[in-house]
Design a protein around this motif. Sequence first.
Motif, PDB file in Angstrom:
ATOM      1  N   LEU A 225       0.729  -1.399   0.157  1.00  0.00           N
ATOM      2  CA  LEU A 225       0.011  -0.304   0.275  1.00  0.00           C
ATOM      3  C   LEU A 225       0.565   1.092  -0.070  1.00  0.00           C
ATOM      4  CD1 LEU A 225      -2.780   1.693   0.481  1.00  0.00           C
ATOM      5  CD2 LEU A 225      -1.906   1.388   2.453  1.00  0.00           C
ATOM      6  N   ARG A 226       2.104   1.629   0.718  1.00  0.00           N
ATOM      7  CA  ARG A 226       3.001   2.401   0.961  1.00  0.00           C
ATOM      8  C   ARG A 226       3.667   2.782  -0.645  1.00  0.00           C
ATOM      9  NH1 ARG A 226       5.460  -0.099   5.391  1.00  0.00           N
ATOM     10  NH2 ARG A 226       7.479   0.073   4.060  1.00  0.00           N
ATOM     11  N   LYS A 227       4.090   1.806  -1.345  1.00  0.00           N
ATOM     12  CA  LYS A 227       4.483   1.771  -2.446  1.00  0.00           C
ATOM     13  C   LYS A 227       3.320   2.434  -3.469  1.00  0.00           C
ATOM     14  CE  LYS A 227       6.253  -0.819  -6.358  1.00  0.00           C
ATOM     15  NZ  LYS A 227       5.390   0.243  -7.632  1.00  0.00           N
ATOM     16  N   LEU A 228       1.756   1.535  -3.710  1.00  0.00           N
ATOM     17  CA  LEU A 228       0.872   2.304  -4.561  1.00  0.00           C
ATOM     18  C   LEU A 228       0.626   3.932  -4.244  1.00  0.00           C
ATOM     19  CD1 LEU A 228      -1.448  -0.317  -4.218  1.00  0.00           C
ATOM     20  CD2 LEU A 228      -0.855   0.576  -5.935  1.00  0.00           C
ATOM     21  N   LEU A 229       0.385   3.716  -2.831  1.00  0.00           N
ATOM     22  CA  LEU A 229       0.601   5.664  -2.409  1.00  0.00           C
ATOM     23  C   LEU A 229       1.733   6.486  -3.406  1.00  0.00           C
ATOM     24  CD1 LEU A 229      -1.458   5.571   0.970  1.00  0.00           C
ATOM     25  CD2 LEU A 229      -2.640   6.277  -1.535  1.00  0.00           C
ATOM     26  N   GLY A 230       3.148   6.160  -3.013  1.00  0.00           N
ATOM     27  CA  GLY A 230       3.692   6.553  -3.572  1.00  0.00           C
ATOM     28  C   GLY A 230       3.774   6.712  -4.946  1.00  0.00           C
ATOM     29  N   ASP A 231       2.588   6.038  -5.349  1.00  0.00           N
ATOM     30  CA  ASP A 231       3.247   6.345  -6.704  1.00  0.00           C
ATOM     31  C   ASP A 231       1.207   7.549  -7.625  1.00  0.00           C
ATOM     32  OD1 ASP A 231       4.745   4.368  -7.409  1.00  0.00           O
ATOM     33  OD2 ASP A 231       3.531   2.395  -8.441  1.00  0.00           O
ATOM     34  N   THR A 232       1.648   7.598  -6.467  1.00  0.00           N
ATOM     35  CA  THR A 232       0.469   8.832  -6.757  1.00  0.00           C
ATOM     36  C   THR A 232       0.368   9.691  -5.608  1.00  0.00           C
ATOM     37  OG1 THR A 232      -1.605   7.709  -5.689  1.00  0.00           O
ATOM     38  CG2 THR A 232      -1.396   7.311  -7.932  1.00  0.00           C
ATOM     39  N   ARG A 233       1.548  10.304  -5.251  1.00  0.00           N
ATOM     40  CA  ARG A 233       2.041  10.772  -4.299  1.00  0.00           C
ATOM     41  C   ARG A 233       0.883  12.494  -3.779  1.00  0.00           C
ATOM     42  NH1 ARG A 233       5.962  10.073  -0.993  1.00  0.00           N
ATOM     43  NH2 ARG A 233       7.388   8.566  -3.125  1.00  0.00           N
ATOM     44  N   LEU A 234       0.616  12.354  -5.105  1.00  0.00           N
ATOM     45  CA  LEU A 234       0.474  14.408  -4.481  1.00  0.00           C
ATOM     46  C   LEU A 234      -1.346  14.112  -4.376  1.00  0.00           C
ATOM     47  CD1 LEU A 234       1.836  16.364  -7.302  1.00  0.00           C
ATOM     48  CD2 LEU A 234       1.628  16.243  -5.360  1.00  0.00           C
ATOM     49  N   SER A 235      -1.843  13.112  -5.070  1.00  0.00           N
ATOM     50  CA  SER A 235      -2.887  12.888  -4.572  1.00  0.00           C
ATOM     51  C   SER A 235      -3.414  12.471  -3.450  1.00  0.00           C
ATOM     52  CB  SER A 235      -4.138  11.392  -5.488  1.00  0.00           C
ATOM     53  OG  SER A 235      -3.856  12.173  -7.312  1.00  0.00           O
ATOM     54  N   ALA A 236      -2.441  11.687  -2.565  1.00  0.00           N
ATOM     55  CA  ALA A 236      -2.465  10.885  -1.620  1.00  0.00           C
ATOM     56  C   ALA A 236      -2.667  11.988  -0.066  1.00  0.00           C
ATOM     57  CB  ALA A 236      -1.668  10.075  -0.822  1.00  0.00           C
ATOM     58  N   LEU A 237      -1.598  13.259  -0.947  1.00  0.00           N
ATOM     59  CA  LEU A 237      -1.081  14.250   0.046  1.00  0.00           C
ATOM     60  C   LEU A 237      -2.631  15.712  -0.011  1.00  0.00           C
ATOM     61  CD1 LEU A 237       2.472  15.255  -0.103  1.00  0.00           C
ATOM     62  CD2 LEU A 237       1.563  13.842   1.320  1.00  0.00           C
ATOM     63  N   GLY A 238      -2.969  15.260  -1.230  1.00  0.00           N
ATOM     64  CA  GLY A 238      -4.039  16.047  -1.486  1.00  0.00           C
ATOM     65  C   GLY A 238      -5.573  15.392  -0.199  1.00  0.00           C
ATOM     66  N   PHE A 239      -5.759  14.499  -0.211  1.00  0.00           N
ATOM     67  CA  PHE A 239      -6.643  13.428   0.266  1.00  0.00           C
ATOM     68  C   PHE A 239      -6.465  14.188   2.014  1.00  0.00           C
ATOM     69  CE2 PHE A 239      -7.430   9.771   2.272  1.00  0.00           C
ATOM     70  CZ  PHE A 239      -8.831  10.123   2.557  1.00  0.00           C
ATOM     71  N   GLY A 240      -4.757  13.708   2.910  1.00  0.00           N
ATOM     72  CA  GLY A 240      -4.689  13.112   3.665  1.00  0.00           C
ATOM     73  C   GLY A 240      -4.672  14.858   4.250  1.00  0.00           C
ATOM     74  N   LEU A 241      -4.200  16.314   3.461  1.00  0.00           N
ATOM     75  CA  LEU A 241      -3.893  17.539   3.957  1.00  0.00           C
ATOM     76  C   LEU A 241      -5.671  17.750   4.727  1.00  0.00           C
ATOM     77  CD1 LEU A 241      -3.228  20.188   4.433  1.00  0.00           C
ATOM     78  CD2 LEU A 241      -4.114  20.338   2.236  1.00  0.00           C
ATOM     79  N   PRO A 242      -6.856  17.713   4.455  1.00  0.00           N
ATOM     80  CA  PRO A 242      -8.144  18.259   4.549  1.00  0.00           C
ATOM     81  C   PRO A 242      -8.190  16.870   6.087  1.00  0.00           C
ATOM     82  CG  PRO A 242      -8.758  17.495   2.465  1.00  0.00           C
ATOM     83  CD  PRO A 242      -6.871  17.101   2.319  1.00  0.00           C
ATOM     84  N   VAL A 243      -8.206  15.459   5.991  1.00  0.00           N
ATOM     85  CA  VAL A 243      -8.005  14.773   7.256  1.00  0.00           C
ATOM     86  C   VAL A 243      -7.284  14.765   8.291  1.00  0.00           C
ATOM     87  CG1 VAL A 243      -8.328  12.442   8.212  1.00  0.00           C
ATOM     88  CG2 VAL A 243      -8.995  12.993   5.079  1.00  0.00           C
ATOM     89  N   ALA A 244      -6.060  15.697   8.603  1.00  0.00           N
ATOM     90  CA  ALA A 244      -5.387  16.265   9.097  1.00  0.00           C
ATOM     91  C   ALA A 244      -5.860  17.352  10.123  1.00  0.00           C
ATOM     92  CB  ALA A 244      -3.957  16.443   8.604  1.00  0.00           C
ATOM     93  N   LEU A 245      -6.069  18.142   8.792  1.00  0.00           N
ATOM     94  CA  LEU A 245      -7.107  19.626   9.559  1.00  0.00           C
ATOM     95  C   LEU A 245      -8.147  19.043  10.102  1.00  0.00           C
ATOM     96  CD1 LEU A 245      -6.177  22.155   6.625  1.00  0.00           C
ATOM     97  CD2 LEU A 245      -5.240  21.875   9.081  1.00  0.00           C
TER      98      LEU A 245
END
Length: 277
Positions: A225-245
Amino acid sequence: RVLAGCGNDSDMICFAPRYCHGSGGTPVMLKGNFFRGLGYLGEGFGLIRQPGLRLFVVIPLIINILLFGLLFYFLAELFTAMIAAAMAWLPDWAWLQALDWLFWLLYGVVILLMLAYGFVIVANLIGSPFYGYLAELTEKQLTGQEVSTDDSWSAIIKDIPRALWREVQKIAYYLPRALGLFIIGLIPVVNLVAAVLWFLFNSWMMALQYVDYPADNHKVSFPALRKLLGDTRLSALGFGLPVALAAMVPVLNLFVVPAAVCGATAYWVRENGSNTQ
């Protein structure tokens, strides 16, 4: 490489994208769509209102309310003590003492981020069996396809040990990295960047935390899973940002967990689902 490994085996955020290349030579940091990732949490809030998903939202929500009340009570004193201890480390320099308010603010943000993800860890540890099934039902609603043929309560109960072990894996991944960032946050002057690093790391961890539920339903291992998210890293950070906030906002953080599970399932279906076929 800065703070993390890079390339296809990346475990964290790449802060030096010019050193990170995938198999095609494209910088890994540039893969994915940050703005598309931002939309998945909002979609998750829409999905949790669907009739077929509400039961598996209400049960963890009740658990989270009880948990949040207990954590708020015990961590109020801890927050004050940690701030006081961190401030005591500062040397008695006049210019540093004049910036006393700034260090209070920075340490406060770092500790708030730690507590926010700490709440998420405990809440997910307790509610993980429900969240896995919520992800399964959400994926069925999005795709029209069954993820598992056994949708009984006995199957959910039987799945509890495996779900808990998966959460332990995520905690084991998080803690040593969090400790390293916490130590950086205690170093005067250097701690000016600690809050930014914490926020980037928490955004990455939120993506890992919630996309793991649909990934686990498809028997995708946590390293994969870490590798899969690394392959779409910007999408992952975009999703994680509002969740973290949202996880830092009292009351809202009670509702963000099931919404993040549903949003992460939408992320899985659209961003990574095709990669696992």
